[in-house]
Design an enzyme around this catalytic site. Structure first.
Site, short mmCIF file in Angstrom:
data_model
loop_
_atom_site.label_atom_id
_atom_site.label_comp_id
_atom_site.label_asym_id
_atom_site.label_seq_id
_atom_site.Cartn_x
_atom_site.Cartn_y
_atom_site.Cartn_z
N ASP A 11 -74.27 -28.93 51.84
CA ASP A 11 -74.94 -27.64 51.68
C ASP A 11 -76.44 -27.91 51.82
O ASP A 11 -77.07 -28.45 50.91
CB ASP A 11 -74.61 -27.07 50.30
CG ASP A 11 -75.45 -25.83 49.96
OD1 ASP A 11 -76.10 -25.28 50.87
OD2 ASP A 11 -75.46 -25.42 48.78
N LYS A 72 -86.24 -24.72 55.51
CA LYS A 72 -85.15 -23.88 56.00
C LYS A 72 -85.64 -22.48 56.36
O LYS A 72 -85.04 -21.79 57.18
CB LYS A 72 -84.04 -23.81 54.95
CG LYS A 72 -82.78 -23.11 55.40
CD LYS A 72 -81.70 -23.23 54.34
CE LYS A 72 -80.46 -22.44 54.72
NZ LYS A 72 -79.38 -22.59 53.72
N GLU A 177 -72.38 -20.20 54.51
CA GLU A 177 -72.33 -20.50 53.08
C GLU A 177 -71.33 -19.64 52.29
O GLU A 177 -70.54 -20.19 51.51
CB GLU A 177 -73.74 -20.38 52.49
CG GLU A 177 -74.66 -21.50 52.99
CD GLU A 177 -76.13 -21.16 52.94
OE1 GLU A 177 -76.48 -20.09 52.40
OE2 GLU A 177 -76.93 -21.96 53.47
N ASP A 205 -73.84 -14.17 47.39
CA ASP A 205 -74.50 -15.49 47.41
C ASP A 205 -76.02 -15.32 47.42
O ASP A 205 -76.62 -15.07 48.46
CB ASP A 205 -74.02 -16.26 48.65
CG ASP A 205 -74.58 -17.68 48.73
OD1 ASP A 205 -75.36 -18.06 47.85
OD2 ASP A 205 -74.23 -18.39 49.68
#
Length: 618
Positions: A11, A72, A177, A205
């Site tokens: 992850d 990211k 994800e 999420d």
């Protein structure tokens, strides 16, 4: 050494990353060298060395301009993107655009200015996660499943694959994800059994830097995504920043000083805000206490949960609006959702849970799975399936994802012609036919776009190419077949083909990322150089520690010895003191210098301490 069959799930998060592996018929979330199950997605460059993970984060307040986080949020984006522009204002480190409008992070390393792409910095985090797994498993790791936000564009997904490639990883699959989290939920609820009926699950999420909502149907080990929605630029970092801006203004009002331009002060305050946010998930009030925050001023402030919620209420409500949109896309009533599963550390915020529960008419939220580890858990399961390591419980697991954005090409009038609509199940291949618009037209240009707007210029251009040498013919007589194909990773390939008897031409957009093959090769070489430098630094530290240990052990042995004369003790004491002073003044000496100094002291000790020769100091 290597068992290349072993694959891990990683992850790669905005703020924290996590790695897991399937073994002994279960997923093991692997702890790092600090004993933590998650690792900060953080890289720091100091005067003599590079830090990754916890070590980087721990020194961030002292070295803010060379400590990089949130890579990211930049990966696969253009420097001119509005989100990048807004982020740059908040980061203590410098971000510039290159000639191709790609963001580059500027740092000072070993006294030299260096510029890194987000892919390169992300690869450093991936290398760290790979090393964590290799140390635990005792073998080399080459294969991995890497996760991305469900709302990541084609460019962002390809850029993530590039980062993994730079890190020396073969990506078995790019997994979104929330789908990974759904796998963790499915195994927890034993939904892979053939005796269990179909369940409709909404994965909520909310992580450190991105927010995804996915609606899935789970039946007999089949995980089918029905729809996704979200924001690749919403998460815990944004909640921290709201609190940070509040305290910056409060400090300015109270002390008439602006700390926003002082990187060290801002970083210390940001760390305190993150800590306060976590505490407020459990307590109604907390305090911020920072000694000498700015120009010698000690800062003390109180903040209540109610204040924190008020500062972020619009962001929290936008999360619920996104849930509504996801359900509307497939025309599903919220009462038909069997479970609402919380994933990501930011779902621990009570107000987020309250608003979500209210929307679902008081429905109990599913908090059974670890929100920080669920994504890596699901990725590890998928890695085991793809590498052939899975047992009978998961070997038939099937994940069917959807494309998050519509994909198409430009037609006359600058209109977007959608070939693959958003929320189409992938992998998929769709095509459309186009005709020439002029007599004897020899060249057809194909622009590939993603987005939901009517005009192509309002959407994201992924790439463009030309199909040349078409045979002369009246307008409308030459037919071109354009095919869009999305693989299991959600990465797009486009081909154009002239359909006429005996003559076929085609071309593909193979890459949607931001790096060229040559750039990737150069970065891989740079990564090897960093690895060499890191290993050299470790050897240097080990040489220094070996010398230091020798000095202190010999000194203690001398001080407690009853066999040595006072004059010898005095002489040796002076030698030890001199050695310690030299070490303290030469922390960056070369290995040969430490070894030479140690050999000199060993020779003195061997002459004056009876029986010391041949003794090994542990």
């Amino acid at each position: 050494m290597a068992n290349n069959k072993v694959a891990v799930g990683i992850d790669l998060g905005t703020t924290y990353s996590c790695v897991g592996v399937w073994q002994h018929d279960r997923v093991e979330i692997i702890t790092n060298d600090q004993g933590n199950r998650t690792t900060p997605s953080c890289v720091a460059f100091a005067a003599t060395e590079r830090f990754i993970g916890d070590a980087a984060r721990n020194q961030a307040a002292l070295n803010p301009v060379n400590t990089i986080f949130d890579a990211k949020r930049l990966i696969g984006r253009r420097f001119s993107d509005s989100t990048v522009k807004s982020d740059v204002k908040l980061w203590p480190f410098k971000v510039v655009g290159d000639s191709d409008d790609r963001p580059k992070i500027v740092v000072n390393y070993r006294g030299v200015e260096k510029r890194f792409s987000p892919e390169e910095l992300s690869s450093m985090v991936l290398i760290k996660m790979r090393e964590i797994a290799e140390k635990y498993l005792g073998k080399e790791i080459q294969n991995a499943v890497v996760t991305v936000s469900a709302r990541f564009s084609n460019s962002q997904r390809q850029a993530t694959k590039d980062a993994a490639r730079i890190a020396g990883l073969n990506v078995l699959r790019i997994l979104v994800e929330p789908t990974a989290a759904a796998v963790a939920y499915g195994l927890d609820q034993k939904l892979t059994s053939s005796s269990v009926g179909q369940r409709t699950v909404l994965i909520f999420d909310l992580g450190g830097g991105s927010f995804d909502v996915s609606l899935l149907q789970i039946k007999k080990g089949n995980f089918k995504v029905l729809a996704t929605a979200g924001d690749t630029h919403l998460g815990g970092e944004d909640f921290d920043n709201r609190l940070l801006n509040h305290f910056v203004e409060e400090f300015k009002s109270k002390h008439r000083k602006d700390i926003s331009r002082n990187a060290k002060s801002l970083r210390r305050l940001k760390n305190a805000c993150e800590k306060a946010k976590r505490i407020l998930s459990h307590n109604a009030m907390t305090t911020i206490d920072i000694d000498s925050l700015y120009e010698g001023i000690d800062y003390h402030a109180k903040v209540t949960r109610a204040k924190f919620e008020n500062l972020n209420l619009d962001l929290f409500r936008s999360c619920v609006d996104t849930v509504k949109k996801c359900l509307q896309d497939v025309e599903m009533d919220k009462n038909n959702v069997d479970d609402v599963v919380l994933v990501g550390g930011s779902t621990r915020i009570p107000k987020v849970q309250q608003l979500l529960q209210q929307f679902f008419n008081g429905k109990e939220l599913c908090k059974n799975i670890n929100p920080e580890e669920a994504v890596a858990y699901g990725a590890a399961v998928q890695a085991a399936v793809l590498s052939g390591e899975a047992n009978h419980n998961i070997k038939n697991l099937m994940l069917l994802d959807v494309t998050p954005l519509s994909l198409g090409t430009e037609v006359s009038g600058n209109l977007m012609d959608v070939i693959i609509p958003r929320n189409t199940t992938v992998p998929v291949s769709m095509q459309n036919f186009f005709s020439t618009v002029r007599d004897d037209q020899k060249v057809v240009g194909v622009g590939v776009y993603e987005g939901e707007r009517t005009r192509v210029e309002d959407n994201n251009l992924l790439g463009e190419f030309e199909l040349r040498d078409l045979p002369p013919a009246p307008r409308g007589k030459v037919k071109i077949c354009i095919t869009f194909t999305i693989d299991g990773d959600g990465v797009l390939n486009v081909s154009a083909e002239h359909e006429s008897s005996g003559l076929k031409k085609s071309i593909k957009i193979i890459r949607g990322g931001t790096l060229t093959e040559e750039e990737i090769e150069n970065i891989v070489k740079n990564a090897e150089q960093f690895k060499t430098e890191d290993e050299e630094f470790k050897r240097k530290v080990n040489a220094m520690v070996a010398f230091e240990d020798y000095v202190y052990n010999r000194r203690e042995e001398t001080e407690t010895s009853c066999m040595l004369e006072a004059s010898v003790k005095k002489m040796l004491s002076y030698s030890f003191k001199e050695a310690i002073e030299w070490i303290n003044s030469n922390r960056n000496a070369e290995i040969c210098e430490y070894e030479y100094k140690k050999q000199q002291l060993e020779a003195i000790c061997n002459r004056h301490i009876p029986g010391i020769e041949g003794i090994k100091i542990e």
